[in-house]
Design a protein around this motif. Sequence first.
Motif, PDB file in Angstrom:
ATOM      1  N   ARG A   1       0.834  -1.210   0.000  1.00 59.97           N
ATOM      2  CA  ARG A   1       0.000   0.000   0.000  1.00 59.97           C
ATOM      3  C   ARG A   1       0.866   1.257   0.000  1.00 59.97           C
ATOM      4  O   ARG A   1       0.583   2.214  -0.711  1.00 59.97           O
ATOM      5  CB  ARG A   1      -0.926   0.009   1.207  1.00 59.97           C
ATOM      6  CG  ARG A   1      -2.063  -0.954   1.089  1.00 59.97           C
ATOM      7  CD  ARG A   1      -2.984  -0.834   2.273  1.00 59.97           C
ATOM      8  NE  ARG A   1      -4.070  -1.793   2.162  1.00 59.97           N
ATOM      9  CZ  ARG A   1      -4.879  -2.107   3.136  1.00 59.97           C
ATOM     10  NH1 ARG A   1      -4.744  -1.529   4.321  1.00 59.97           N
ATOM     11  NH2 ARG A   1      -5.840  -2.987   2.954  1.00 59.97           N
ATOM     12  N   ILE A   2       1.908   1.252   0.818  1.00 59.34           N
ATOM     13  CA  ILE A   2       2.816   2.398   0.862  1.00 59.34           C
ATOM     14  C   ILE A   2       3.464   2.615  -0.498  1.00 59.34           C
ATOM     15  O   ILE A   2       3.527   3.746  -1.004  1.00 59.34           O
ATOM     16  CB  ILE A   2       3.891   2.196   1.956  1.00 59.34           C
ATOM     17  CG1 ILE A   2       3.251   2.275   3.343  1.00 59.34           C
ATOM     18  CG2 ILE A   2       5.024   3.204   1.812  1.00 59.34           C
ATOM     19  CD1 ILE A   2       4.147   1.800   4.464  1.00 59.34           C
ATOM     20  N   GLU A   3       3.940   1.553  -1.119  1.00 62.52           N
ATOM     21  CA  GLU A   3       4.570   1.666  -2.434  1.00 62.52           C
ATOM     22  C   GLU A   3       3.590   2.163  -3.478  1.00 62.52           C
ATOM     23  O   GLU A   3       3.951   2.983  -4.334  1.00 62.52           O
ATOM     24  CB  GLU A   3       5.163   0.323  -2.851  1.00 62.52           C
ATOM     25  CG  GLU A   3       6.380  -0.062  -2.031  1.00 62.52           C
ATOM     26  CD  GLU A   3       6.849  -1.475  -2.300  1.00 62.52           C
ATOM     27  OE1 GLU A   3       6.075  -2.290  -2.859  1.00 62.52           O
ATOM     28  OE2 GLU A   3       7.993  -1.780  -1.940  1.00 62.52           O
ATOM     29  N   ALA A   4       2.344   1.679  -3.423  1.00 62.46           N
ATOM     30  CA  ALA A   4       1.332   2.112  -4.384  1.00 62.46           C
ATOM     31  C   ALA A   4       1.035   3.602  -4.214  1.00 62.46           C
ATOM     32  O   ALA A   4       0.903   4.332  -5.206  1.00 62.46           O
ATOM     33  CB  ALA A   4       0.058   1.291  -4.215  1.00 62.46           C
ATOM     34  N   ARG A   5       0.936   4.068  -2.976  1.00 61.93           N
ATOM     35  CA  ARG A   5       0.686   5.489  -2.725  1.00 61.93           C
ATOM     36  C   ARG A   5       1.840   6.345  -3.212  1.00 61.93           C
ATOM     37  O   ARG A   5       1.631   7.407  -3.794  1.00 61.93           O
ATOM     38  CB  ARG A   5       0.445   5.734  -1.235  1.00 61.93           C
ATOM     39  CG  ARG A   5      -0.894   5.239  -0.766  1.00 61.93           C
ATOM     40  CD  ARG A   5      -1.088   5.513   0.702  1.00 61.93           C
ATOM     41  NE  ARG A   5      -2.300   4.875   1.171  1.00 61.93           N
ATOM     42  CZ  ARG A   5      -2.520   4.505   2.407  1.00 61.93           C
ATOM     43  NH1 ARG A   5      -1.595   4.706   3.335  1.00 61.93           N
ATOM     44  NH2 ARG A   5      -3.653   3.932   2.747  1.00 61.93           N
ATOM     45  N   ARG A   6       3.051   5.896  -2.975  1.00 66.79           N
ATOM     46  CA  ARG A   6       4.226   6.655  -3.437  1.00 66.79           C
ATOM     47  C   ARG A   6       4.278   6.698  -4.957  1.00 66.79           C
ATOM     48  O   ARG A   6       4.608   7.722  -5.538  1.00 66.79           O
ATOM     49  CB  ARG A   6       5.506   6.048  -2.882  1.00 66.79           C
ATOM     50  CG  ARG A   6       5.687   6.335  -1.416  1.00 66.79           C
ATOM     51  CD  ARG A   6       6.988   5.792  -0.906  1.00 66.79           C
ATOM     52  NE  ARG A   6       7.136   6.085   0.513  1.00 66.79           N
ATOM     53  CZ  ARG A   6       8.077   5.587   1.276  1.00 66.79           C
ATOM     54  NH1 ARG A   6       8.970   4.759   0.770  1.00 66.79           N
ATOM     55  NH2 ARG A   6       8.149   5.912   2.550  1.00 66.79           N
TER      56      ARG A   6
ATOM     57  N   ALA B   1       1.721   6.479  -6.992  1.00 66.27           N
ATOM     58  CA  ALA B   1       0.629   7.338  -7.452  1.00 66.27           C
ATOM     59  C   ALA B   1       0.972   8.807  -7.256  1.00 66.27           C
ATOM     60  O   ALA B   1       0.550   9.660  -8.034  1.00 66.27           O
ATOM     61  CB  ALA B   1      -0.656   6.987  -6.704  1.00 66.27           C
ATOM     62  N   ALA B   2       1.744   9.099  -6.211  1.00 65.45           N
ATOM     63  CA  ALA B   2       2.119  10.480  -5.927  1.00 65.45           C
ATOM     64  C   ALA B   2       3.347  10.909  -6.737  1.00 65.45           C
ATOM     65  O   ALA B   2       3.764  12.047  -6.680  1.00 65.45           O
ATOM     66  CB  ALA B   2       2.405  10.659  -4.435  1.00 65.45           C
TER      67      ALA B   2
END
Length: 68
Positions: free
Chosen positions: A53-58, A60-61
């Motif tokens: 989840r952290i990697e996906a958010r990073r 996406a950002a």
Amino acid sequence: MSKTFSFAAVHFSVAFAVGYLMTGSVLVGGTLALVEPAINSIAYHLHEKAWRRIEARRAAAGGTLVAG
């Protein structure tokens, strides 16, 4: 797959040895050898899920993830 089984054998052995050495009880050592790796496996799964989840958010950002 043999590496996985080898690691599991080491993990169970260490859990048993620590429990036995700390208590002198084969029952406690055996219980730890079964329970600790099972709980640790669940914790690892949850840890990996959180990191995805952290990697996906990073991603996406537009941020970069530094391996380490």
